[in-house]
Design a protein around this motif. Structure first.
Motif, mmCIF file in Angstrom:
data_model
loop_
_atom_site.group_PDB
_atom_site.id
_atom_site.type_symbol
_atom_site.label_atom_id
_atom_site.label_comp_id
_atom_site.label_asym_id
_atom_site.label_seq_id
_atom_site.Cartn_x
_atom_site.Cartn_y
_atom_site.Cartn_z
ATOM 1 N N LEU A 60 0.834 -1.213 -0.005
ATOM 2 C CA LEU A 60 -0.072 0.016 -0.189
ATOM 3 C C LEU A 60 0.997 1.265 0.084
ATOM 4 O O LEU A 60 1.697 1.483 0.876
ATOM 5 C CB LEU A 60 -0.928 -0.007 1.184
ATOM 6 C CG LEU A 60 -1.696 1.147 1.472
ATOM 7 C CD1 LEU A 60 -2.770 1.610 0.412
ATOM 8 C CD2 LEU A 60 -2.286 1.126 2.795
ATOM 9 N N THR A 61 0.785 2.156 -0.924
ATOM 10 C CA THR A 61 1.297 3.372 -1.032
ATOM 11 C C THR A 61 0.350 4.639 -0.863
ATOM 12 O O THR A 61 -0.718 4.627 -1.696
ATOM 13 C CB THR A 61 2.159 3.457 -2.310
ATOM 14 O OG1 THR A 61 1.293 3.428 -3.593
ATOM 15 C CG2 THR A 61 3.107 2.388 -2.591
ATOM 16 N N GLY A 62 0.861 5.582 -0.417
ATOM 17 C CA GLY A 62 -0.083 6.934 -0.361
ATOM 18 C C GLY A 62 -1.062 6.653 0.850
ATOM 19 O O GLY A 62 -0.998 5.989 1.492
ATOM 20 N N ASP A 63 -1.455 8.004 1.064
ATOM 21 C CA ASP A 63 -2.616 7.891 1.944
ATOM 22 C C ASP A 63 -4.160 7.336 1.820
ATOM 23 O O ASP A 63 -4.413 8.068 0.541
ATOM 24 C CB ASP A 63 -2.640 9.464 2.528
ATOM 25 C CG ASP A 63 -1.434 10.000 3.312
ATOM 26 O OD1 ASP A 63 -0.708 9.096 3.867
ATOM 27 O OD2 ASP A 63 -1.085 11.309 3.232
ATOM 28 N N PRO A 64 -4.515 6.307 2.251
ATOM 29 C CA PRO A 64 -5.770 5.838 1.583
ATOM 30 C C PRO A 64 -6.765 6.853 2.038
ATOM 31 O O PRO A 64 -7.037 7.730 2.751
ATOM 32 C CB PRO A 64 -6.070 4.713 2.452
ATOM 33 C CG PRO A 64 -4.694 4.242 3.118
ATOM 34 C CD PRO A 64 -3.993 5.467 3.100
ATOM 35 N N ALA A 65 -7.619 6.699 0.878
ATOM 36 C CA ALA A 65 -8.840 7.907 0.661
ATOM 37 C C ALA A 65 -10.092 7.153 0.809
ATOM 38 O O ALA A 65 -10.194 5.822 0.405
ATOM 39 C CB ALA A 65 -8.712 8.681 -0.699
ATOM 40 N N PRO A 66 -11.150 7.694 1.385
ATOM 41 C CA PRO A 66 -12.351 6.760 1.498
ATOM 42 C C PRO A 66 -12.967 6.400 0.127
ATOM 43 O O PRO A 66 -13.067 7.286 -0.848
ATOM 44 C CB PRO A 66 -13.421 7.775 2.253
ATOM 45 C CG PRO A 66 -12.615 9.122 2.089
ATOM 46 C CD PRO A 66 -11.259 9.027 1.892
ATOM 47 N N LEU A 67 -13.270 5.465 -0.261
ATOM 48 C CA LEU A 67 -13.911 4.886 -1.382
ATOM 49 C C LEU A 67 -15.258 4.431 -1.223
ATOM 50 O O LEU A 67 -15.773 4.170 -0.159
ATOM 51 C CB LEU A 67 -13.049 3.625 -1.814
ATOM 52 C CG LEU A 67 -11.611 4.056 -2.201
ATOM 53 C CD1 LEU A 67 -10.852 2.763 -2.684
ATOM 54 C CD2 LEU A 67 -11.202 5.045 -3.452
ATOM 55 N N THR A 68 -16.190 4.650 -2.373
ATOM 56 C CA THR A 68 -17.496 4.011 -2.229
ATOM 57 C C THR A 68 -17.418 2.426 -2.207
ATOM 58 O O THR A 68 -16.273 1.874 -2.534
ATOM 59 C CB THR A 68 -18.223 4.501 -3.593
ATOM 60 O OG1 THR A 68 -17.601 3.835 -4.867
ATOM 61 C CG2 THR A 68 -18.035 5.978 -3.481
ATOM 62 N N THR A 69 -18.405 1.781 -1.872
ATOM 63 C CA THR A 69 -18.394 0.325 -2.057
ATOM 64 C C THR A 69 -18.362 -0.133 -3.582
ATOM 65 O O THR A 69 -17.703 -1.196 -3.639
ATOM 66 C CB THR A 69 -19.914 -0.072 -1.626
ATOM 67 O OG1 THR A 69 -20.130 0.435 -0.186
ATOM 68 C CG2 THR A 69 -20.185 -1.571 -1.519
ATOM 69 N N ALA A 70 -18.844 0.457 -4.295
ATOM 70 C CA ALA A 70 -18.688 0.418 -5.902
ATOM 71 C C ALA A 70 -17.022 0.308 -6.257
ATOM 72 O O ALA A 70 -16.862 -0.741 -6.995
ATOM 73 C CB ALA A 70 -19.315 1.323 -6.837
ATOM 74 N N HIS A 71 -16.192 1.202 -5.931
ATOM 75 C CA HIS A 71 -14.979 1.280 -6.044
ATOM 76 C C HIS A 71 -14.354 0.227 -5.399
ATOM 77 O O HIS A 71 -13.697 -0.688 -6.153
ATOM 78 C CB HIS A 71 -14.521 2.551 -5.561
ATOM 79 C CG HIS A 71 -14.607 3.621 -6.464
ATOM 80 N ND1 HIS A 71 -15.813 4.430 -6.697
ATOM 81 C CD2 HIS A 71 -13.721 4.494 -7.037
ATOM 82 C CE1 HIS A 71 -15.584 5.402 -7.383
ATOM 83 N NE2 HIS A 71 -14.482 5.452 -7.779
ATOM 84 N N GLU A 72 -14.503 -0.258 -4.174
ATOM 85 C CA GLU A 72 -13.819 -1.154 -3.595
ATOM 86 C C GLU A 72 -14.325 -2.582 -4.143
ATOM 87 O O GLU A 72 -13.338 -3.474 -4.316
ATOM 88 C CB GLU A 72 -14.389 -1.132 -1.915
ATOM 89 C CG GLU A 72 -13.827 -0.017 -1.192
ATOM 90 C CD GLU A 72 -14.148 -0.127 0.228
ATOM 91 O OE1 GLU A 72 -15.242 -0.892 0.430
ATOM 92 O OE2 GLU A 72 -13.461 0.619 1.089
ATOM 93 N N VAL A 73 -15.306 -2.831 -4.435
ATOM 94 C CA VAL A 73 -16.000 -4.130 -5.177
ATOM 95 C C VAL A 73 -15.160 -4.335 -6.323
ATOM 96 O O VAL A 73 -14.611 -5.337 -6.746
ATOM 97 C CB VAL A 73 -17.484 -4.227 -5.152
ATOM 98 C CG1 VAL A 73 -17.853 -5.375 -5.998
ATOM 99 C CG2 VAL A 73 -18.086 -4.213 -3.911
#
Length: 406
Positions: A288-301
């Motif tokens: 994992l690189t960078g600061d994680p940003a909040p993602l929608t469920t659609a992005h994560e899936v």
């Protein structure tokens, strides 16, 4: 009657009956006054009134008159001839000219109707004046004014009818268009749902079954020499079957994938790499690189499914020993990179997808990325491994539909 005339409606039928009653009533009035006033030629007046009434009554009952413009014109001429005969015998017949105006304007084309109305008005004025000792302007005002009123009423009605028909056609076209649009949207929805189901089945159930098959084959090969290894492969196959069953149940219930429950996308990808490394002769590493940003469920899936499909392809086809999965957040995008050291391939020479041999993985991954406004790129050369990159905007464009949960 007139083929160009408007179709009869309840209102026009009522008006037609009123016209019929008016003609019959005026003919009866002319005959009755001749009898009560003891006028000369009373018998002829009664006979002419009856003949005119019979000819007029016969017209609406003849189907040919309703269907043929020529027959309707002939009937109108016959009624007019009977009326002229009655007008020559009695001045009271001048009142019958008013309903005749409407009849002629209804049956005849516009120009012919105007000519017939003008001729009837002229005959009414001349016939009435012939029964009077002297001519006065008042004799011409009544028939002329009646003709003008009849023309204005009929033309106004025809204009309203044309406007009403135009609106009716527009409403019908709008209704048809709305029905076609609804059918097209339904078809598009069905196709989109089929496409989504195909991607989900490929990335979950199909990949799980493929993993189980590979594990059982490994157990079969090691069973005679190393039963303990075979048991380990069978246990992993059982666990893969359990995971697949959980995926299927959540898939049917349209819930979040179980690998994303209670964890982040990074955690799910790390677990995926660990599971892949434990079940197959492939070392999958997550970074994992960078600061994680909040993602929608659609992005994560979408990113999880792309990673699952890419690693499954690596296990089945690449003969790789290592695979690196990197999740990064450069700017306003999220990027997933999967790089392996396998045998590679020529992206331009991929075989077409086939129900028997598969080949739907890359198409499904690209469709997932594009559905969220992202891109999928593949770099590979035979003998030098493969690099797959999926990039998604952190906020999907307004004109894209977020992918539904599997």
């Amino acid at each position: 009657m007139n083929t160009a005339a408007p179709a009869l409606t309840p209102t026009t039928r009522a008006l037609a009956w009123c016209l019929h009653l008016l003609v019959v009533g005026l003919l009866a009035l002319a005959a009755g006054r001749a009898v009560t006033d003891g006028r000369p030629h009373t018998g002829w007046i009664v006979a002419a009134s009856a003949a005119c009434g019979l000819v007029y009554t016969a017209g609406p009952t003849l189907p040919h008159v309703r269907r043929s413009r020529r027959a309707a014109a002939s009937w109108s001429a016959a009624v007019g001839a009977c009326w002229l005969l009655l007008l020559a015998l009695s001045p009271d017949a001048v009142w019958v000219a008013f309903p005749l105006y409407f009849l002629q304007l209804h049956l005849l084309p516009r120009r012919a109707g105007l000519v017939a109305v003008a001729a009837t008005a002229t005959a009414a004025i001349a016939g009435f004046a012939a029964h009077q000792p002297s001519f006065s302007p008042a004799m011409a005002i009544g028939p002329a004014l009646g003709a003008a009123v009849a023309v204005a009423v009929v033309w106004g009605y025809q204009a309203l009818y044309r406007e009403s028909e135009h609106r009716r056609r527009l409403i019908e076209e709008l209704t048809t268009t709305r029905a076609d649009l609804a059918a097209a949207q339904h078809t598009a929805g069905v196709l989109a749902e089929r496409d989504r189901l195909a991607r989900e089945i490929h990335d979950t159930l199909a990949q799980g079954f493929s993993s189980i098959q590979l594990l059982l084959r490994a157990a079969e090969r090691t069973l005679p020499q190393a039963p303990e290894n075979a048991a380990r492969f069978v246990d992993q196959a059982r666990q893969a079957a359990a995971d697949n069953l959980a995926e299927a149940r959540r898939f049917v219930a349209a819930l979040t994938p179980p690998t994303l429950e209670g964890t982040t996308l990074a955690g799910a990808l790390e677990r995926l790499c660990a599971t892949t490394s434990a079940r197959h002769p492939l070392t999958a590493r997550f970074r994992l690189t960078g600061d994680p940003a909040p993602l929608t469920t659609a992005h994560e899936v979408a990113l999880l499914r792309i990673a699952q499909s890419a690693l499954a392809n690596t296990v089945r086809h690449a003969e790789a020993t290592t695979a690196d999965v990197t999740l990064s957040y450069p700017g306003d995008r999220v990027t997933l990179d999967i790089v392996d050291d396998g045998r590679g391939f020529a992206p331009a020479r991929l075989p077409a997808p086939d129900p028997e041999t598969g080949g739907f993985g890359l198409t499904a991954m690209r469709a997932r990325a594009q559905a969220l406004g992202g891109t999928l790129t593949i770099e590979s050369t035979p003998g030098h491994g493969t690099a797959l990159t999926a990039q998604l905007p952190l906020t999907p464009p307004a004109d894209t539909e977020p992918e539904a949960r599997p």
